[in-house]
Design an enzyme around this catalytic site. Structure first.
Site, short mmCIF file in Angstrom:
data_model
loop_
_atom_site.label_atom_id
_atom_site.label_comp_id
_atom_site.label_asym_id
_atom_site.label_seq_id
_atom_site.Cartn_x
_atom_site.Cartn_y
_atom_site.Cartn_z
N LYS A 99 0.73 -1.57 -0.15
CA LYS A 99 -0.61 -0.06 -0.02
C LYS A 99 1.40 1.04 -0.38
O LYS A 99 1.96 1.43 0.00
CB LYS A 99 -0.79 0.11 1.72
CG LYS A 99 -1.89 -0.94 1.04
CD LYS A 99 -2.12 -1.14 3.01
CE LYS A 99 -3.47 -1.99 3.06
NZ LYS A 99 -4.92 -1.83 1.56
N ARG A 126 -10.66 -11.27 1.63
CA ARG A 126 -11.33 -12.57 1.13
C ARG A 126 -10.54 -13.57 1.31
O ARG A 126 -11.01 -14.89 0.96
CB ARG A 126 -11.56 -11.91 0.32
CG ARG A 126 -10.13 -12.19 -1.30
CD ARG A 126 -11.00 -11.11 -2.59
NE ARG A 126 -10.27 -9.65 -2.13
CZ ARG A 126 -10.82 -8.43 -3.29
NH1 ARG A 126 -11.28 -8.59 -4.39
NH2 ARG A 126 -10.76 -7.21 -2.63
#
Length: 504
Positions: free
Chosen positions: A281, A355
């Site tokens: 990120k 996920r």
């Protein structure tokens, strides 16, 4: 955490120095004038006539024996507004409040948006807001602005009222307190830095909560995770210095006289810090990633509240725990990994790690618990934030009854959800040439939908599954600090939904 309590006293016998009085616009003030006539040192009639009660407005009024705080709720507020106004008032006025504070709510002085809102509902949400307003973001060793409140005194007007209406009022006040304490617990967990809540520390916190509130806790260590093939969770954990954990909590509200109660599964994403892994990120995003276990904090707090409120349900809560760090052992874009469900996953983006761990959690719940209802919460995608901002969570389900239940509940609690589609046309976004499924579409559109389609793949077509993407709602700008922090979102939404499901 500070120990709070709610008690009651009769208004005209109380010697409390400080009393909070919420009022809506256009309400009848005559009865309030009569109720406060024993307070000397100010002109009650003129004061109440002049107070407009705009939303968020407050007046601090001195009289001979103390102070009253008039708090404006605006015109025809809903319950969520009552909660938010009193929470902000409690926080903003913490320096002017005290260890023991009175709360006087008069039915005639609060006119609400919905005629179905009861007087006891108003009490519950007001108490909830005032106590949640004690939240403290600062972890400073000195100079922290700690809220003084410990005891909230519900002031009763009718001295002779000790019957059912009194019991209902106190029951609602105590529920508001329990929910506030659960919210404060979740907010604290989200706000503390990641080096205070690595997977092992988080697991210890959950274990302590289970022992305190009387529900069962089982913690899977790294050896058991390997033996039972939690391959997706372990893959995300490869870059970490702390081993992964998987936690299963169970609360059973069954009594001898009950028929079999519905089994509801809650699943919360527990990424205690997210660098994005090798798909790293940018630094301006990474600083906030201590909040990536927000889903886990909410489902833990909801489980605590369910146990304390003794809800008539059976509840199973599953929390996969890891962080997502960068290391020589970290998974790489292009890797193919396994999963608890036995399906292979092509890793396109290591920053789509939430996920992956949820896939194992959902797979375990479906295989081992067979719940009647299954709800997962996750700070999953920036796409949901860009779609709704901080105003609603993205909801995905093919069950219309659950969609309606959660939507209506969110409108009541002020914690909105909004449905997005799970159309099969989006299956192409997660198709892989080399594995059963891929974890990221690579497209700049429909990110929250493709993430939900990925999770759906592991539900084995469960008929009553809901996914809530809470990335924009559990953490953001609040009255509690200048920097982003936990909002308290989700706990009320889930608990009230559990109550409705128990009645169904």
């Amino acid at each position: 955490m500070k120990k709070f309590r709610v008690i009651s006293q009769h208004l005209k016998k109380s010697i409390l120095g400080k009393i909070i009085i919420p009022i809506t616009q256009d309400s009848d003030r005559d009865q309030l004038v009569e109720s406060l006539s024993h307070l000397n040192g100010f002109d009650i009639l003129r004061t109440l006539d002049a107070f407009e009660a705009k939303q968020g407005e407050f007046w601090r009024i001195l009289h001979d024996s103390g102070e009253i705080f008039l708090v404006g709720l605006g015109k025809n507020p809903d319950l969520g507004t009552i909660y938010k106004v009193l929470r902000k008032f409690s926080n903003d006025q913490r320096k002017n409040l005290d260890v023991e504070i009175g709360l006087f709510i008069q039915d005639a002085n609060i006119t609400t948006k919905n005629s179905s809102i009861s007087f006891t509902d108003i009490i519950e949400y007001a108490v909830n807001g005032i106590f949640t307003g004690t939240n403290l973001v600062s972890l400073q060793s000195e100079g922290a602005d700690i809220h003084p409140l410990e005891t909230l005194v519900l002031l009763e007007e009718d001295e002779s009222d000790t019957g059912s209406s009194y019991e209902s009022s106190m029951s609602s006040a105590k529920k508001g307190l329990i929910l506030a304490e659960s919210q404060l617990s979740a907010m604290h967990l989200i706000n503390i830095p990641s080096n205070w809540k690595n997977p092992l520390q988080f697991a210890d916190t959950v274990k302590d909560s289970a022992e305190k509130w009387g529900f069962h806790c089982e913690i899977f260590d790294e050896l058991r995770l390997k033996d039972e093939h939690f391959d997706a969770l372990l893959a995300v954990n490869r870059g970490s210095e702390h081993p992964a954990r998987f936690i299963v909590l169970q609360y059973d509200g069954t009594t001898d006289s009950d028929e079999e109660l519905p089994l509801i599964a809650l699943i919360g994403k527990g990424v205690t810090y997210d660098t994005g892994g090798l798909s790293i990120k940018p630094s301006e995003s990474m600083v906030h990633m201590k909040c990536d276990m927000g889903g886990a904090a909410v489902v833990l707090a909801a489980t605590e509240a369910a146990a304390r409120l003794r809800l008539k349900i059976r509840l199973l809560t599953a929390i996969p725990l890891t962080d997502n760090l960068v290391d020589a052992r970290s998974i790489k874009p292009g890797d193919i990994i396994g999963s608890y469900a036995g399906k292979t996953i092509e890793v396109i983006d290591t920053d789509a790690e939430g996920r992956l761990i949820l896939a194992d959690a959902i797979g375990w719940v479906v295989k081992n618990a067979s719940p009647d209802y299954m709800i997962d919460l996750a700070t999953l995608t920036g796409s949901a934030v860009r779609t709704f901002g901080p105003h609603a969570s993205a909801m995905f389900t093919n069950n219309k009854n659950l969609s309606t239940l959660l939507s209506e509940t969110g409108e009541i609690t002020g914690e909105r959800v909004w449905p997005l589609p799970l159309w099969d046309v989006y299956k192409d976004d997660i198709r892989s040439d080399v594995a059963d499924v891929r974890n990221f579409s690579g497209k700049p559109v429909a990110g929250s939908i493709s993430a939900a389609k990925f999770l759906e793949y592991f539900t084995e077509e469960h008929p009553a599954w809901v996914h809530l993407d809470v990335a924009g709602t559990v953490y953001g700008d609040t009255e509690f600090g200048k920097q982003k922090n936990a909002t308290g979102y989700g706990v009320r939404l889930i608990v009230e939904s559990l109550i409705k499901l128990s009645h169904s």
